[in-house]
Design a protein around this motif. Structure first.
Motif, PDB file in Angstrom:
ATOM      1  N   LYS A 172      -5.321   0.584  11.968  1.00 56.16           N
ATOM      2  CA  LYS A 172      -5.651   1.009  13.329  1.00 56.16           C
ATOM      3  C   LYS A 172      -6.418   2.317  13.317  1.00 56.16           C
ATOM      4  N   ARG A 173      -6.051   3.192  12.395  1.00 51.29           N
ATOM      5  CA  ARG A 173      -6.764   4.467  12.312  1.00 51.29           C
ATOM      6  C   ARG A 173      -8.214   4.244  11.872  1.00 51.29           C
ATOM      7  N   LEU A 174      -8.448   3.310  10.951  1.00 51.75           N
ATOM      8  CA  LEU A 174      -9.822   3.036  10.517  1.00 51.75           C
ATOM      9  C   LEU A 174     -10.627   2.447  11.664  1.00 51.75           C
ATOM     10  N   SER A 175     -10.030   1.550  12.418  1.00 55.43           N
ATOM     11  CA  SER A 175     -10.720   0.966  13.567  1.00 55.43           C
ATOM     12  C   SER A 175     -11.101   2.046  14.573  1.00 55.43           C
ATOM     13  N   GLU A 176     -10.183   2.950  14.836  1.00 54.75           N
ATOM     14  CA  GLU A 176     -10.453   4.057  15.758  1.00 54.75           C
ATOM     15  C   GLU A 176     -11.547   4.970  15.195  1.00 54.75           C
ATOM     16  N   ALA A 177     -11.497   5.223  13.889  1.00 50.70           N
ATOM     17  CA  ALA A 177     -12.523   6.066  13.262  1.00 50.70           C
ATOM     18  C   ALA A 177     -13.902   5.406  13.354  1.00 50.70           C
ATOM     19  N   CYS A 178     -13.962   4.089  13.184  1.00 49.51           N
ATOM     20  CA  CYS A 178     -15.240   3.380  13.340  1.00 49.51           C
ATOM     21  C   CYS A 178     -15.751   3.529  14.766  1.00 49.51           C
ATOM     22  N   ARG A 179     -14.850   3.388  15.717  1.00 53.15           N
ATOM     23  CA  ARG A 179     -15.234   3.517  17.124  1.00 53.15           C
ATOM     24  C   ARG A 179     -15.822   4.903  17.398  1.00 53.15           C
ATOM     25  N   ARG A 180     -15.231   5.932  16.800  1.00 52.01           N
ATOM     26  CA  ARG A 180     -15.693   7.313  17.001  1.00 52.01           C
ATOM     27  C   ARG A 180     -16.862   7.693  16.099  1.00 52.01           C
ATOM     28  N   GLY A 181     -17.132   6.880  15.082  1.00 49.59           N
ATOM     29  CA  GLY A 181     -18.192   7.227  14.137  1.00 49.59           C
ATOM     30  C   GLY A 181     -17.748   8.193  13.066  1.00 49.59           C
ATOM     31  N   THR A 182     -16.434   8.210  12.767  1.00 49.77           N
ATOM     32  CA  THR A 182     -15.894   9.166  11.791  1.00 49.77           C
ATOM     33  C   THR A 182     -15.208   8.488  10.608  1.00 49.77           C
ATOM     34  N   SER A 183     -15.501   7.221  10.367  1.00 49.46           N
ATOM     35  CA  SER A 183     -14.830   6.500   9.277  1.00 49.46           C
ATOM     36  C   SER A 183     -15.161   7.079   7.903  1.00 49.46           C
ATOM     37  N   GLN A 184     -16.270   7.782   7.803  1.00 53.29           N
ATOM     38  CA  GLN A 184     -16.673   8.387   6.530  1.00 53.29           C
ATOM     39  C   GLN A 184     -15.606   9.367   6.038  1.00 53.29           C
ATOM     40  N   ARG A 185     -14.895  10.004   6.953  1.00 54.79           N
ATOM     41  CA  ARG A 185     -13.840  10.952   6.560  1.00 54.79           C
ATOM     42  C   ARG A 185     -12.722  10.235   5.805  1.00 54.79           C
ATOM     43  N   ILE A 186     -12.349   9.057   6.275  1.00 53.60           N
ATOM     44  CA  ILE A 186     -11.304   8.286   5.592  1.00 53.60           C
ATOM     45  C   ILE A 186     -11.794   7.857   4.222  1.00 53.60           C
ATOM     46  N   LEU A 187     -13.054   7.440   4.144  1.00 51.29           N
ATOM     47  CA  LEU A 187     -13.616   7.045   2.851  1.00 51.29           C
ATOM     48  C   LEU A 187     -13.643   8.234   1.892  1.00 51.29           C
ATOM     49  N   GLU A 188     -13.989   9.411   2.381  1.00 50.93           N
ATOM     50  CA  GLU A 188     -14.013  10.599   1.518  1.00 50.93           C
ATOM     51  C   GLU A 188     -12.612  10.928   1.007  1.00 50.93           C
ATOM     52  N   GLN A 189     -11.578  10.728   1.833  1.00 50.15           N
ATOM     53  CA  GLN A 189     -10.199  10.929   1.373  1.00 50.15           C
ATOM     54  C   GLN A 189      -9.895   9.959   0.229  1.00 50.15           C
ATOM     55  N   TYR A 190     -10.327   8.711   0.390  1.00 49.36           N
ATOM     56  CA  TYR A 190     -10.109   7.709  -0.656  1.00 49.36           C
ATOM     57  C   TYR A 190     -10.831   8.107  -1.941  1.00 49.36           C
ATOM     58  N   ILE A 191     -12.067   8.516  -1.828  1.00 46.99           N
ATOM     59  CA  ILE A 191     -12.847   8.887  -3.015  1.00 46.99           C
ATOM     60  C   ILE A 191     -12.198  10.083  -3.718  1.00 46.99           C
ATOM     61  N   ARG A 192     -11.745  11.075  -2.953  1.00 48.89           N
ATOM     62  CA  ARG A 192     -11.050  12.220  -3.568  1.00 48.89           C
ATOM     63  C   ARG A 192      -9.786  11.772  -4.289  1.00 48.89           C
ATOM     64  N   SER A 193      -9.086  10.779  -3.734  1.00 50.39           N
ATOM     65  CA  SER A 193      -7.863  10.302  -4.389  1.00 50.39           C
ATOM     66  C   SER A 193      -8.177   9.587  -5.707  1.00 50.39           C
ATOM     67  N   CYS A 194      -9.399   9.105  -5.854  1.00 51.93           N
ATOM     68  CA  CYS A 194      -9.802   8.439  -7.098  1.00 51.93           C
ATOM     69  C   CYS A 194     -10.151   9.431  -8.200  1.00 51.93           C
ATOM     70  N   HIS A 195     -10.407  10.676  -7.834  1.00 53.76           N
ATOM     71  CA  HIS A 195     -10.802  11.715  -8.787  1.00 53.76           C
ATOM     72  C   HIS A 195      -9.825  12.886  -8.713  1.00 53.76           C
ATOM     73  N   PRO A 196      -8.557  12.676  -9.062  1.00 54.35           N
ATOM     74  CA  PRO A 196      -7.560  13.735  -8.906  1.00 54.35           C
ATOM     75  C   PRO A 196      -7.751  14.927  -9.825  1.00 54.35           C
ATOM     76  N   SER A 197      -8.561  14.808 -10.860  1.00 61.97           N
ATOM     77  CA  SER A 197      -8.686  15.900 -11.817  1.00 61.97           C
ATOM     78  C   SER A 197      -9.850  16.827 -11.517  1.00 61.97           C
ATOM     79  N   GLU A 198     -10.464  16.703 -10.332  1.00 62.40           N
ATOM     80  CA  GLU A 198     -11.546  17.634 -10.007  1.00 62.40           C
ATOM     81  C   GLU A 198     -10.989  19.042  -9.944  1.00 62.40           C
ATOM     82  N   ASP A 199     -11.762  19.980 -10.447  1.00 60.94           N
ATOM     83  CA  ASP A 199     -11.256  21.356 -10.480  1.00 60.94           C
ATOM     84  C   ASP A 199     -11.385  22.014  -9.112  1.00 60.94           C
ATOM     85  N   THR A 200     -10.843  23.181  -8.967  1.00 57.86           N
ATOM     86  CA  THR A 200     -10.802  23.858  -7.670  1.00 57.86           C
ATOM     87  C   THR A 200     -12.167  24.334  -7.209  1.00 57.86           C
ATOM     88  N   GLU A 201     -13.119  24.466  -8.102  1.00 56.82           N
ATOM     89  CA  GLU A 201     -14.459  24.884  -7.702  1.00 56.82           C
ATOM     90  C   GLU A 201     -15.257  23.734  -7.126  1.00 56.82           C
TER      91      GLU A 201
END
Length: 139
Positions: free
Chosen positions: A8-37
């Motif tokens: 439901k949150r993804l559907s709402e994000a699509c409606r608002r045009g902000t689904s890219q934020r959810i995708l970016e959260q997913y992508i960050r979760s795929c790369h947990p070893s990125e350094d703080t910089e």
């Protein structure tokens, strides 16, 4: 990273045009070893560091939706979902995947299948052809 989004949150994000934020959260979760910089480490030995290849199936899992639900969202919000697809395609192109695996993934993403190709495409359809002439390339 714990996912708190749900379908439901993804559907709402699509409606608002902000689904890219959810995708970016997913992508960050795929790369947990990125350094703080913010610089991504070499993707060589990614599986040793617990990194995962961001892909469409993984995103559906993260967003707690089925691929069919994503297709429905694509019919409702075509531009929004195409942006998601383009981002995942960019992740694939910039990954360290072997060419054979990357080729299969992109062909699947582009809908290119050898057995479905014909000499005459149906009117109004897009046909993608990869041509390579070994004898003349590089001239």
């Amino acid at each position: 990273m714990k996912n708190k989004c749900g379908g439901k949150r993804l559907s709402e994000a699509c409606r608002r045009g902000t689904s890219q934020r959810i995708l970016e959260q997913y992508i960050r979760s795929c790369h947990p070893s990125e350094d703080t910089e913010g610089a991504a480490p070499s993707r060589r030995n990614a599986s040793v560091r617990g990194e995962r290849f961001p892909n469409l199936a993984g995103f559906c899992r993260f967003a707690q939706i089925t691929p069919e639900e994503l297709e429905r969202l694509a019919r409702e919000y075509p531009e929004e979902v195409e942006r998601l697809y383009a981002t995942l395609e960019d992740e694939a192109l910039n990954s360290s995947l072997p060419a054979a695996i990357l080729s299969v993934y992109l062909k699947k993403r582009l809908g290119y299948e050898y057995e479905k190709l014909s000499d005459e495409p149906e009117p109004g359809t897009l046909q993608i052809c990869f041509e390579h002439d070994v004898l003349h390339d590089g001239e």
